[in-house]
Design an enzyme around this catalytic site. Structure first.
Site, PDB file in Angstrom:
ATOM      1  CE1 TYR A  95      -6.603   4.460  -2.018  1.00 37.44           C
ATOM      2  CE2 TYR A  95      -5.091   3.938  -0.234  1.00 37.44           C
ATOM      3  CZ  TYR A  95      -6.307   3.761  -0.869  1.00 37.44           C
ATOM      4  OH  TYR A  95      -7.223   2.897  -0.352  1.00 37.44           O
ATOM      5  CB  SER A 123      -0.890   0.002   1.253  1.00 33.69           C
ATOM      6  OG  SER A 123      -1.462   1.274   1.450  1.00 33.69           O
ATOM      7  CB  THR A 169      -6.600   2.184  -4.990  1.00 38.97           C
ATOM      8  OG1 THR A 169      -5.776   1.034  -4.799  1.00 38.97           O
ATOM      9  CG2 THR A 169      -7.960   1.958  -4.345  1.00 38.97           C
ATOM     10  CG  HIS A 195     -11.562  -0.001  -0.772  1.00 41.97           C
ATOM     11  ND1 HIS A 195     -10.809   0.770  -1.605  1.00 41.97           N
ATOM     12  CD2 HIS A 195     -10.917   0.037   0.426  1.00 41.97           C
ATOM     13  CE1 HIS A 195      -9.770   1.278  -0.949  1.00 41.97           C
ATOM     14  NE2 HIS A 195      -9.807   0.830   0.294  1.00 41.97           N
ATOM     15  CE  LYS A 238      -7.458  -3.206  -3.869  1.00 40.72           C
ATOM     16  NZ  LYS A 238      -8.115  -2.290  -2.941  1.00 40.72           N
TER      17      LYS A 238
HETATM   18  C1  FNR Z   1      -7.945  -1.822   2.845  1.00 38.39           C
HETATM   19  N1  FNR Z   1      -7.933  -1.738   1.455  1.00 38.39           N
HETATM   20  C2  FNR Z   1      -7.006  -0.923   0.838  1.00 38.39           C
HETATM   21  N2  FNR Z   1      -6.959  -0.844  -0.523  1.00 38.39           N
HETATM   22  C3  FNR Z   1      -6.026  -0.105  -1.144  1.00 38.39           C
HETATM   23  O1  FNR Z   1      -6.002  -0.068  -2.376  1.00 38.39           O
HETATM   24  N3  FNR Z   1      -5.095   0.585  -0.413  1.00 38.39           N
HETATM   25  C4  FNR Z   1      -5.070   0.568   0.955  1.00 38.39           C
HETATM   26  O2  FNR Z   1      -4.211   1.178   1.588  1.00 38.39           O
HETATM   27  C5  FNR Z   1      -6.079  -0.183   1.620  1.00 38.39           C
HETATM   28  N4  FNR Z   1      -6.143  -0.201   2.972  1.00 38.39           N
HETATM   29  C6  FNR Z   1      -7.046  -1.034   3.603  1.00 38.39           C
HETATM   30  C7  FNR Z   1      -7.058  -1.110   5.001  1.00 38.39           C
HETATM   31  C8  FNR Z   1      -7.918  -1.991   5.631  1.00 38.39           C
HETATM   32  C9  FNR Z   1      -7.904  -2.089   7.130  1.00 38.39           C
HETATM   33  C10 FNR Z   1      -8.780  -2.818   4.868  1.00 38.39           C
HETATM   34  C11 FNR Z   1      -9.691  -3.853   5.532  1.00 38.39           C
HETATM   35  C12 FNR Z   1      -8.807  -2.729   3.495  1.00 38.39           C
HETATM   36  C13 FNR Z   1      -8.812  -2.622   0.627  1.00 38.39           C
HETATM   37  C14 FNR Z   1      -8.115  -3.959   0.356  1.00 38.39           C
HETATM   38  O3  FNR Z   1      -7.032  -3.803  -0.516  1.00 38.39           O
HETATM   39  C15 FNR Z   1      -9.068  -5.006  -0.282  1.00 38.39           C
HETATM   40  O4  FNR Z   1      -9.711  -4.440  -1.403  1.00 38.39           O
HETATM   41  C16 FNR Z   1     -10.127  -5.564   0.677  1.00 38.39           C
HETATM   42  O5  FNR Z   1      -9.614  -5.690   1.981  1.00 38.39           O
HETATM   43  C17 FNR Z   1     -10.597  -6.921   0.171  1.00 38.39           C
HETATM   44  O6  FNR Z   1     -11.629  -7.420   0.940  1.00 38.39           O
HETATM   45  P1  FNR Z   1     -11.433  -8.505   2.142  1.00 38.39           P
HETATM   46  O7  FNR Z   1     -10.499  -9.597   1.659  1.00 38.39           O
HETATM   47  O8  FNR Z   1     -10.897  -7.742   3.301  1.00 38.39           O
HETATM   48  O9  FNR Z   1     -12.831  -9.002   2.343  1.00 38.39           O
END
Ligand code: FNR
Length: 367
Positions: A142, A120, A168, A264, A240
């Protein structure tokens, strides 16, 4: 003073941890309530979080029998890279909240298990500290509010041998997350992000200016910015968070090399379409070999199979590996990946499929 009784990370894995769901239960014991609500929570009424799980339960498997599977394997090829299996780690920010070793632990576990790690933008761990020669690492961007700052991060990723840039695009604004608001969620004051500020600075608002449209939307990326990035890096660019077939088509047209179909993890726009449904619609409008990945609610090897049957090249897990991280650092992350990978292998064997290429909609029933 907090009255919470938070367990320290475990040094070995106890036998009651056999599934990703077991890890979820255990992880809560290792985190403060504030961090737990941040990790688990989603937008508004959390319909999307529930749908992300239910989308898998609704699909049934139709196995073929007696095939020769003795040459079977789980390898997959995406953008010229061959991966040992299709279970990747989704980008998750600020991992120091979950374990002091943060992304370094997740990256190590991913490397040992041959899992592609998507780092990330909001990493607490320096990009340079991930192993230089490991080819299984992509960088998630990001948008940094402008092209120059965004490109500077991409240059860092290029220098550190990251193999793709995942931008993303589904969260130009954070989701309305009630659980976080109730616990006054905030990041620790002293948290370090080696490459970015913790929040992208907002333009200064004058009186009567709209906080959303004159604020965050001013610094949100647009299609022309994605085109600019594609023109200025040799790394493949993946978007994404795409859910609409027209956005998928547009992405293909401008030279995006792959999509991660995702809501997400239900954290941004509640009641957004579940990724599996979106996958089927998007699959129908992009070129046959165009890489489509999927995340959200993948918790079982059978889920991985169903996503691939509907056209995914690979899947990402988010919260589950963070549960592993909270429970036992790198060891916990490695165990979570191993559980899912082995479940997927058993599923392939029971489904009568010896390679990912054989898996298609003939093996599922969706009535
Ligand atoms: C995320 N997600 C996320 N996505 C991204 O592109 N950059 C990021 O920094 C983050 N940070 C983040 C923090 C937390 C605590 C969560 C739970 C999620 C989204 C992540 O990449 C992903 O799309 C989802 O977590 C997928 O779903 P599941 O496997 O958690 O159900």
């Amino acid at each position: 003073m907090s009255m919470e009784n938070i367990l320290p990370p475990l040094k070995e894995i106890p036998p009651h941890l056999q599934t990703l769901a077991d890890y979820e239960v255990q992880a809560q014991k290792h985190l403060s309530d504030m961090v737990w609500q941040y990790l688990q929570g989603g937008a508004m009424d959390e319909y999307s979080i529930r749908d992300n799980r239910e989308q898998f339960a609704k699909i049934q498997l139709v196995p073929r029998l007696l095939n020769d599977l003795t040459q079977g394997h789980t390898a997959c090829e995406i953008l010229g890279q061959t991966f040992p299996h299709p279970i990747f780690l989704a980008p998750i920010g600020h991992q120091q909240q979950f374990h002091p070793d943060a992304e370094a632990a997740s990256a190590l576990a991913a490397e040992v298990l041959g899992s592609n790690f998507i780092l990330s933008t909001f990493t607490n761990t320096d990009l340079a500290s991930l192993k230089q020669e490991n080819p299984y690492k992509w960088f998630q961007l990001y948008w940094q509010g402008d092209r120059k700052k965004s490109l500077a991060l991409i240059r860092l990723a290029e220098q550190q041998n990251f193999k793709a840039i995942v931008i993303t695009v589904d969260s130009p604004h954070t989701g309305v997350r009630d659980r976080e608001r109730r616990v006054f969620f905030h990041l620790p004051e002293n948290m370090q992000h080696p490459h970015t500020p913790s929040h992208i600075p907002l333009p200064e608002l004058h009186e009567n200016q709209h906080p959303v449209f004159a604020g965050l939307m001013q610094i949100a990326p647009k299609w022309a910015d994605i085109e600019f990035i594609i023109a200025h890096t040799d790394l493949p660019v993946i978007l994404k968070g795409v859910l609409h077939p027209l956005d998928a088509q547009k992405a293909v047209e401008i030279g995006v090399k792959g999509l991660i179909i995702s809501n997400h993890g239900g954290r941004v726009l509640d009641t957004s379409i579940s990724p599996l449904k979106a996958l089927a619609k998007i699959k129908a409008v992009v070129p046959t070999d165009f890489p489509l990945l999927l995340d959200g609610g993948v918790r079982r090897g059978t889920d991985v199979f169903k996503a691939i049957a509907l056209g995914a090249s690979a899947v990402l897990i988010g919260r589950p590996y963070i549960h592993g991280l909270a429970v036992a650092g790198a060891l916990g992350v490695a165990h979570v990946i191993k559980i899912l990978k082995e479940e997927f292998e058993v599923t392939m064997a029971l489904m009568g499929t010896s390679t990912l290429n054989e898996i298609n909609t003939d093996f599922i029933s969706q009535e």
